[in-house]
Write a protein that holds these residues in place. Sequence first.
Motif, PDB file in Angstrom:
ATOM      1  N   GLY A 219       1.182  -1.053   0.445  1.00 53.91           N
ATOM      2  CA  GLY A 219       0.189  -0.122   0.102  1.00 53.91           C
ATOM      3  C   GLY A 219       1.145   1.154   0.267  1.00 53.91           C
ATOM      4  N   ILE A 220       1.614   1.212  -0.826  1.00 51.39           N
ATOM      5  CA  ILE A 220       3.042   2.211  -0.590  1.00 51.39           C
ATOM      6  C   ILE A 220       2.008   3.301  -1.731  1.00 51.39           C
ATOM      7  N   ARG A 221       2.088   4.651  -1.260  1.00 46.14           N
ATOM      8  CA  ARG A 221       1.696   5.739  -2.079  1.00 46.14           C
ATOM      9  C   ARG A 221       2.590   6.548  -2.001  1.00 46.14           C
ATOM     10  N   THR A 222       2.869   7.480  -3.103  1.00 46.37           N
ATOM     11  CA  THR A 222       4.195   8.074  -3.373  1.00 46.37           C
ATOM     12  C   THR A 222       3.359   9.829  -3.874  1.00 46.37           C
ATOM     13  N   ALA A 223       3.740  10.671  -3.451  1.00 48.67           N
ATOM     14  CA  ALA A 223       3.421  12.432  -3.807  1.00 48.67           C
ATOM     15  C   ALA A 223       4.755  12.673  -4.442  1.00 48.67           C
ATOM     16  N   ALA A 224       3.945  13.954  -4.730  1.00 45.56           N
ATOM     17  CA  ALA A 224       5.473  15.027  -5.354  1.00 45.56           C
ATOM     18  C   ALA A 224       5.888  15.782  -4.618  1.00 45.56           C
ATOM     19  N   VAL A 225       6.804  16.432  -4.691  1.00 43.20           N
ATOM     20  CA  VAL A 225       7.378  17.573  -4.051  1.00 43.20           C
ATOM     21  C   VAL A 225       6.832  19.050  -4.857  1.00 43.20           C
ATOM     22  N   GLU A 226       6.635  19.883  -4.583  1.00 45.74           N
ATOM     23  CA  GLU A 226       5.579  20.827  -4.875  1.00 45.74           C
ATOM     24  C   GLU A 226       6.203  22.463  -3.787  1.00 45.74           C
ATOM     25  N   ARG A 227       5.611  23.017  -4.986  1.00 38.23           N
ATOM     26  CA  ARG A 227       5.984  24.023  -4.454  1.00 38.23           C
ATOM     27  C   ARG A 227       4.861  24.996  -4.285  1.00 38.23           C
ATOM     28  N   ALA A 228       4.480  25.297  -2.720  1.00 38.92           N
ATOM     29  CA  ALA A 228       3.411  25.805  -2.204  1.00 38.92           C
ATOM     30  C   ALA A 228       3.721  27.849  -1.019  1.00 38.92           C
ATOM     31  N   GLU A 229       3.060  27.617  -1.182  1.00 40.36           N
ATOM     32  CA  GLU A 229       3.000  28.782  -0.163  1.00 40.36           C
ATOM     33  C   GLU A 229       2.464  28.739   1.464  1.00 40.36           C
ATOM     34  N   PHE A 230       3.431  29.500   1.893  1.00 40.11           N
ATOM     35  CA  PHE A 230       3.860  29.578   3.528  1.00 40.11           C
ATOM     36  C   PHE A 230       3.983  30.838   3.976  1.00 40.11           C
ATOM     37  N   GLY A 231       3.177  30.529   4.853  1.00 40.37           N
ATOM     38  CA  GLY A 231       3.219  32.097   5.830  1.00 40.37           C
ATOM     39  C   GLY A 231       3.655  31.692   7.348  1.00 40.37           C
ATOM     40  N   ASP A 232       4.378  33.075   8.028  1.00 42.82           N
ATOM     41  CA  ASP A 232       4.567  32.309   9.481  1.00 42.82           C
ATOM     42  C   ASP A 232       3.009  32.897  10.185  1.00 42.82           C
ATOM     43  N   ARG A 233       2.332  32.138  11.112  1.00 41.08           N
ATOM     44  CA  ARG A 233       1.338  32.374  11.775  1.00 41.08           C
ATOM     45  C   ARG A 233       1.101  32.712  13.027  1.00 41.08           C
ATOM     46  N   VAL A 234       1.227  34.114  13.212  1.00 38.68           N
ATOM     47  CA  VAL A 234       1.360  34.002  14.693  1.00 38.68           C
ATOM     48  C   VAL A 234       0.465  34.887  14.841  1.00 38.68           C
ATOM     49  N   SER A 235       0.272  34.601  16.616  1.00 37.51           N
ATOM     50  CA  SER A 235      -1.149  34.251  17.343  1.00 37.51           C
ATOM     51  C   SER A 235      -0.865  34.931  18.992  1.00 37.51           C
TER      52      SER A 235
ATOM     53  N   SER B 151       2.685   6.917   2.286  1.00 38.32           N
ATOM     54  CA  SER B 151       2.439   5.888   3.234  1.00 38.32           C
ATOM     55  C   SER B 151       3.297   5.103   2.714  1.00 38.32           C
ATOM     56  N   GLY B 152       2.985   3.676   4.151  1.00 39.33           N
ATOM     57  CA  GLY B 152       4.220   2.573   4.120  1.00 39.33           C
ATOM     58  C   GLY B 152       5.417   3.123   3.862  1.00 39.33           C
ATOM     59  N   GLN B 153       5.869   3.879   4.506  1.00 42.63           N
ATOM     60  CA  GLN B 153       7.599   4.688   4.576  1.00 42.63           C
ATOM     61  C   GLN B 153       8.099   3.465   5.620  1.00 42.63           C
ATOM     62  N   PHE B 154       7.759   3.224   6.602  1.00 50.43           N
ATOM     63  CA  PHE B 154       7.959   2.819   7.633  1.00 50.43           C
ATOM     64  C   PHE B 154       8.080   1.124   7.882  1.00 50.43           C
ATOM     65  N   LEU B 155       7.332   0.731   6.826  1.00 52.41           N
ATOM     66  CA  LEU B 155       8.120  -0.998   6.282  1.00 52.41           C
ATOM     67  C   LEU B 155       8.943  -0.550   5.526  1.00 52.41           C
ATOM     68  N   ILE B 156       8.818   0.613   4.521  1.00 54.50           N
ATOM     69  CA  ILE B 156       9.693   0.380   3.808  1.00 54.50           C
ATOM     70  C   ILE B 156      11.459   1.028   4.738  1.00 54.50           C
ATOM     71  N   ASP B 157      11.397   1.877   5.575  1.00 53.31           N
ATOM     72  CA  ASP B 157      12.441   1.888   6.360  1.00 53.31           C
ATOM     73  C   ASP B 157      12.867   0.066   7.003  1.00 53.31           C
ATOM     74  N   SER B 158      11.678  -0.396   7.748  1.00 44.51           N
ATOM     75  CA  SER B 158      12.263  -1.497   8.009  1.00 44.51           C
ATOM     76  C   SER B 158      13.757  -2.844   7.099  1.00 44.51           C
ATOM     77  N   GLU B 159      12.980  -2.043   5.802  1.00 45.82           N
ATOM     78  CA  GLU B 159      13.913  -3.103   4.556  1.00 45.82           C
ATOM     79  C   GLU B 159      14.857  -2.811   4.574  1.00 45.82           C
ATOM     80  N   ALA B 160      14.806  -1.236   4.743  1.00 46.36           N
ATOM     81  CA  ALA B 160      16.175  -0.332   4.631  1.00 46.36           C
ATOM     82  C   ALA B 160      17.520  -0.803   5.665  1.00 46.36           C
ATOM     83  N   SER B 161      16.712  -1.528   6.802  1.00 45.85           N
ATOM     84  CA  SER B 161      17.514  -1.037   7.684  1.00 45.85           C
ATOM     85  C   SER B 161      17.931  -3.057   7.801  1.00 45.85           C
ATOM     86  N   LEU B 162      17.130  -4.253   7.199  1.00 43.26           N
ATOM     87  CA  LEU B 162      17.954  -4.963   7.532  1.00 43.26           C
ATOM     88  C   LEU B 162      19.094  -5.423   6.167  1.00 43.26           C
TER      89      LEU B 162
END
Length: 511
Positions: free
Chosen positions: A101-117, A390-401
């Motif tokens: 069930g590994i799901r990937t997403a692209a690295v994209e540009r997005a707008e961010f602003g520092d939120r102050v309360s 999604s599923g990165q921890f399963l990949i991480d375990s395989e990479a550790s082995l």
Amino acid sequence: MNTRVVLGGIAGAIIIIAATVYVSRRTDHDSHAASGEVIEGVVQDGSGRRVLYWHDPMVQGQRFDRPGKSPFMDMQLVPKYAEEGSDTGVQISPALTQNLGIRTAAVERAEFGDRVSALGRIEADERRRYAMPARVEGYVERLFVRAVGDPVSKGEKVAEIYSPDVLSAQQEYLALMSASGLPNSESLVQAARRRLALFGMDEREIDAISKSRTAQARFGVYAPATGFVTDLNAREGAQIEAGANLLSIADLSQVWLIVEVPEAQSGHLRAGDDVTATLGNAPNREIKGKIDFIYPVLDPQTRTARVRIVVANDSGDLRPGMLATAHLDAMSRETLSVPSEAVIYTGERTIVIVRNDNSFRPVEVRIGAEARGRTEVLSGLEVGEQVVASGQFLIDSEASLSGVLARLSDDGTQNARMSARDEAAQVSAQPTDLISATGRVVSVDHEAGRVTLQHGPIPQLNWPEMTMAFRLADPQLAHSLGVGDVIRFSLRAKPEDGAYVIETATKEAQR
């Protein structure tokens, strides 16, 4: 003759067969590494696949140049082939990728602003406050507002004043209007009219006496704006002096929200930035406004800057003195981002898993703000790269082995991270960093202070049931153990010098 021909044919066939075998073996030697052959110092396994090194999959970071029994486990070393991926990634088949069930997403540009309360309070707009002073001496004959807080409308009469000076000026004005034959009479009439206006008479009252040709003993005072009475300094019958303030009015159709912002965050704010706020008495209600002004002086005690926010108050629900929490969005910026669920925090570094075809590799990243389900990436990735959401921890375990992450962790200049399995083992082993298990003694080496155990599964290290050699933290402990003993032992969560260490061991009753 026939015999010679037959013998010649047989000899020729033998030569052809020998040449064919030689060429075949030569070709096979060129394309496949023979068993026992050494390439770049590594013994090959004869499978035709290039062996990069031999390793124990249960012990990370240890490599060997030839096959044999693992010095750590009761198992044979396994080869690492070239086509299985580099040291910076792990290969996973497409079928397994789908099953996990590994799901990937692209690295994209997005707008961010520092939120102050920041906490603030509602105040009246100082630019919408009105004072109503008396322009002449006189007496308050009638007062139509009785208390602070009374509402008034623009143009509404709030008081009537009797002033001998104004009455005399009215009579002079009417006399000039009735006079005839005077030089510049029209200019004199206009000058007398302007004098009445300067005394505070309303233009409508001046027009009224111009038509009736009758002076009025009292003149009215009218509200300059719609609002509420904030100060009331006059009472009916009271004598007033010229310049004395009769009352003050505040127009609350627009109010200020004054907030105190910490010095470190105030530098990101700009006039015109949008603001949302919630009221203390109505936390589910949201009001909107804009930053109107940032005061130039900091409070020396609190090290905060005052920020003025303009908020519309057409309904009149916002009252001066009310508390509100403002949420200010600083100037936005466009930057790289990934889904927040793709980010793995190890406590020592921040990691994402990057996919390249069927290869996955851990990459250390530096992150910034988080908003709307995405996390800002300051360094480590490029736009368009695919990260595992999604599923990165399963990949991480395989990479550790496969030892990928351990090797990366050893090199501070490469991207690395601790595996989720190792992290879980550390958490479960707190606070002593020891893991408890049971096993049966297979052999004891008194001189080396080592013991070989046949132990059950150890979930904290993701170990199955197997036979394995351990080093004893106290070599004298070996003299208390015998072959066949069933013991409960405490194991250090991390290997030392390539070997796992038993801290304590106690015999259990035989069943």
